[in-house]
Write a protein that holds these residues in place. Structure first.
Motif, PDB file in Angstrom:
ATOM      1  N   TYR A  32      39.819  53.986  36.124  1.00 32.71           N
ATOM      2  CA  TYR A  32      38.474  53.453  36.846  1.00 32.71           C
ATOM      3  C   TYR A  32      38.692  52.986  37.999  1.00 32.71           C
ATOM      4  CZ  TYR A  32      36.051  52.642  32.315  1.00 32.71           C
ATOM      5  OH  TYR A  32      35.363  52.726  31.114  1.00 32.71           O
ATOM      6  N   THR A  33      37.507  52.998  38.699  1.00 32.04           N
ATOM      7  CA  THR A  33      37.552  52.344  40.041  1.00 32.04           C
ATOM      8  C   THR A  33      37.255  50.901  39.868  1.00 32.04           C
ATOM      9  OG1 THR A  33      36.595  54.523  41.152  1.00 32.04           O
ATOM     10  CG2 THR A  33      36.184  52.172  42.193  1.00 32.04           C
ATOM     11  N   SER A  52      39.284  53.844  44.951  1.00 28.06           N
ATOM     12  CA  SER A  52      38.537  54.931  44.027  1.00 28.06           C
ATOM     13  C   SER A  52      39.292  55.868  43.208  1.00 28.06           C
ATOM     14  CB  SER A  52      37.612  55.556  44.631  1.00 28.06           C
ATOM     15  OG  SER A  52      36.851  56.777  44.064  1.00 28.06           O
ATOM     16  N   THR A  54      37.856  58.126  41.750  1.00 34.32           N
ATOM     17  CA  THR A  54      37.333  59.457  41.807  1.00 34.32           C
ATOM     18  C   THR A  54      37.728  60.145  42.917  1.00 34.32           C
ATOM     19  OG1 THR A  54      35.340  58.136  40.911  1.00 34.32           O
ATOM     20  CG2 THR A  54      34.921  60.344  41.741  1.00 34.32           C
ATOM     21  N   ASP A  55      37.850  59.654  44.160  1.00 34.78           N
ATOM     22  CA  ASP A  55      38.101  60.432  45.305  1.00 34.78           C
ATOM     23  C   ASP A  55      39.374  59.664  46.076  1.00 34.78           C
ATOM     24  OD1 ASP A  55      35.526  59.163  47.565  1.00 34.78           O
ATOM     25  OD2 ASP A  55      37.392  58.189  46.549  1.00 34.78           O
ATOM     26  N   THR A 100      33.603  53.428  36.039  1.00 36.74           N
ATOM     27  CA  THR A 100      34.365  54.793  35.678  1.00 36.74           C
ATOM     28  C   THR A 100      34.345  55.541  36.996  1.00 36.74           C
ATOM     29  OG1 THR A 100      32.156  55.662  34.709  1.00 36.74           O
ATOM     30  CG2 THR A 100      33.605  54.729  33.353  1.00 36.74           C
ATOM     31  N   SER A 101      33.284  55.686  37.834  1.00 43.54           N
ATOM     32  CA  SER A 101      33.251  56.720  38.718  1.00 43.54           C
ATOM     33  C   SER A 101      32.558  55.958  39.879  1.00 43.54           C
ATOM     34  CB  SER A 101      32.693  57.898  38.376  1.00 43.54           C
ATOM     35  OG  SER A 101      32.673  58.974  39.356  1.00 43.54           O
ATOM     36  N   TRP A 103      32.641  56.316  44.386  1.00 44.03           N
ATOM     37  CA  TRP A 103      33.286  57.218  45.477  1.00 44.03           C
ATOM     38  C   TRP A 103      32.826  56.591  46.982  1.00 44.03           C
ATOM     39  CZ3 TRP A 103      30.254  59.075  41.838  1.00 44.03           C
ATOM     40  CH2 TRP A 103      28.975  59.483  42.312  1.00 44.03           C
TER      41      TRP A 103
END
Length: 126
Positions: A32-33, A52, A54-55, A100-101, A103
């Motif tokens: 997770y972020t 993040s 994500t990224d 969860t996401s 960025w």
């Protein structure tokens, strides 16, 4: 059930340090972020720092760059915010949040995060 529990707040003198903890359950922080936000009395909630998943980007508010550091301990499923050289203007309730996401450039946007802790008070005063 996703839960976030902050701890580590308190009263500290200007120039002092605190380490905030955000203990997570119901999910793995590695997936997770996680973001740290703060809200001072009479002001809007603002993003302080986020990482993040994500990224793999990191965000720090300009006001805390060079003083605050976000980190995580996967084994403890906990995210930390090390705060050094604290100033009176850092006084606020600090929250951790998870999603969860998320960025860049949205890491500081509180509306992007679904899960929130209850907050911990940080007071910087002589």
């Amino acid at each position: 059930e996703v839960q976030l529990v902050e701890s580590g707040g308190g009263l500290v003198q200007p120039g002092g340090s605190l380490r905030l903890s955000c203990a997570a359950s119901g999910f793995t922080v590695d997936d997770y972020t996680i973001g740290w936000f703060r809200q001072a009395s009479g002001k809007e909630r603002e993003g302080v720092s986020s990482f993040s998943r994500t990224d793999y980007s990191t965000y720090y508010a300009d006001s805390v760059k060079g003083r605050f550091t976000i980190s995580s301990d996967i084994a403890k499923n906990t995210v930390y915010l090390q705060m050094n050289s604290l100033k009176p203007e850092d006084t606020a309730v600090y929250y951790c949040a998870a999603e969860t996401s998320v960025w860049n450039p949205y890491l500081s946007d509180a509306n992007r995060y679904h899960y929130w802790g209850q907050g911990t008070q940080v007071t910087v005063s002589a």
